[in-house]
Scaffold this motif. Structure first.
Motif, PDB file in Angstrom:
ATOM      1  N   VAL A   1       0.826  -1.216   0.000  1.00 23.74           N
ATOM      2  CA  VAL A   1       0.000   0.000   0.000  1.00 23.74           C
ATOM      3  C   VAL A   1       0.861   1.268   0.000  1.00 23.74           C
ATOM      4  O   VAL A   1       0.621   2.182  -0.789  1.00 23.74           O
ATOM      5  CB  VAL A   1      -0.968   0.010   1.208  1.00 23.74           C
ATOM      6  CG1 VAL A   1      -1.741   1.315   1.284  1.00 23.74           C
ATOM      7  CG2 VAL A   1      -1.922  -1.166   1.136  1.00 23.74           C
TER       8      VAL A   1
ATOM      9  N   ASN B   1      -5.857  -3.232  -6.253  1.00 24.22           N
ATOM     10  CA  ASN B   1      -5.064  -2.327  -5.412  1.00 24.22           C
ATOM     11  C   ASN B   1      -4.642  -1.079  -6.172  1.00 24.22           C
ATOM     12  O   ASN B   1      -4.698   0.033  -5.638  1.00 24.22           O
ATOM     13  CB  ASN B   1      -3.809  -3.046  -4.904  1.00 24.22           C
ATOM     14  CG  ASN B   1      -4.105  -4.151  -3.912  1.00 24.22           C
ATOM     15  OD1 ASN B   1      -5.224  -4.279  -3.408  1.00 24.22           O
ATOM     16  ND2 ASN B   1      -3.117  -4.979  -3.656  1.00 24.22           N
TER      17      ASN B   1
ATOM     18  N   ALA C   1      -5.733   2.723  -5.317  1.00 24.79           N
ATOM     19  CA  ALA C   1      -4.700   3.744  -5.087  1.00 24.79           C
ATOM     20  C   ALA C   1      -4.875   4.922  -6.043  1.00 24.79           C
ATOM     21  O   ALA C   1      -4.634   6.072  -5.661  1.00 24.79           O
ATOM     22  CB  ALA C   1      -3.310   3.130  -5.236  1.00 24.79           C
TER      23      ALA C   1
END
Length: 176
Positions: A11, A47, A51
């Motif tokens: 992350v 992901n 993001a």
């Protein structure tokens, strides 16, 4: 147009790579691996899309694959998951769907395809002839991405093939 590299599972690395980007181009895929590898590919795509939203990007360009709607392999399932995440993201998105990205490097899809063609008396019919062969040169992917990202009036939520050349399915050629 800048380039960033990050671990799509990490992350913090994704956030750093996204910065204040207006458009995100996601090209990551694997062709071979265990089921867990393809699940990681799909999760990595989700992901990256998450993001991109967090970073305030307005555009997402996703490299998918022709035949994704009909494909039954873990590869196609992962691509479908990434497309679904793109469509549900709220971002303006474009999905490129070539049948393969052609390159001349050893082990590339083009290299493998050439070996098949050299040995076979006929060309293979992919997915039972359900889709056209739509290759794009790996050299054409970088210019196509910024051009699509820079479009001031992006086609809202439209997927389209990225191919420079389209080779019809057998039925389009008058073959059964």
């Amino acid at each position: 147009c800048g380039r960033a590299k990050a671990d799509i599972i990490d992350v913090a690395a994704r956030r750093k790579a996204m910065g204040d980007s207006e458009a995100i181009v996601h090209l990551i895929a694997i062709r071979r691996g265990a089921l867990a590898d393809f699940e990681r590919m799909a999760q990595g795509g989700r992901n990256v899309i998450a993001a991109a939203k967090e970073a305030g990007a307005r555009r997402l360009l996703l490299m998918s694959a022709n035949g994704v709607d009909e494909g039954t392999t873990p590869y196609f399932a992962a691509k479908r998951a990434m497309e679904r995440a793109a469509r549900e993201s709220g971002l303006a998105w474009t999905i490129f769907r070539p049948s393969y990205v052609a390159g001349d490097a050893p082990g590339s899809v083009d290299d493998e395809f050439a070996r098949i063609v050299d040995k076979a008396p006929v060309l293979p019919c992919f997915m039972g002839g359900k889709f056209e062969i739509q290759p794009i040169s790996r050299n054409d992917v970088p210019p196509a991405s910024p051009n699509a990202a820079a479009d001031p009036q992006p086609p809202p939520n439209t997927s389209h093939p990225a191919a420079m050349h389209r080779y019809p399915a057998p039925e389009d050629l008058g073959h059964p």
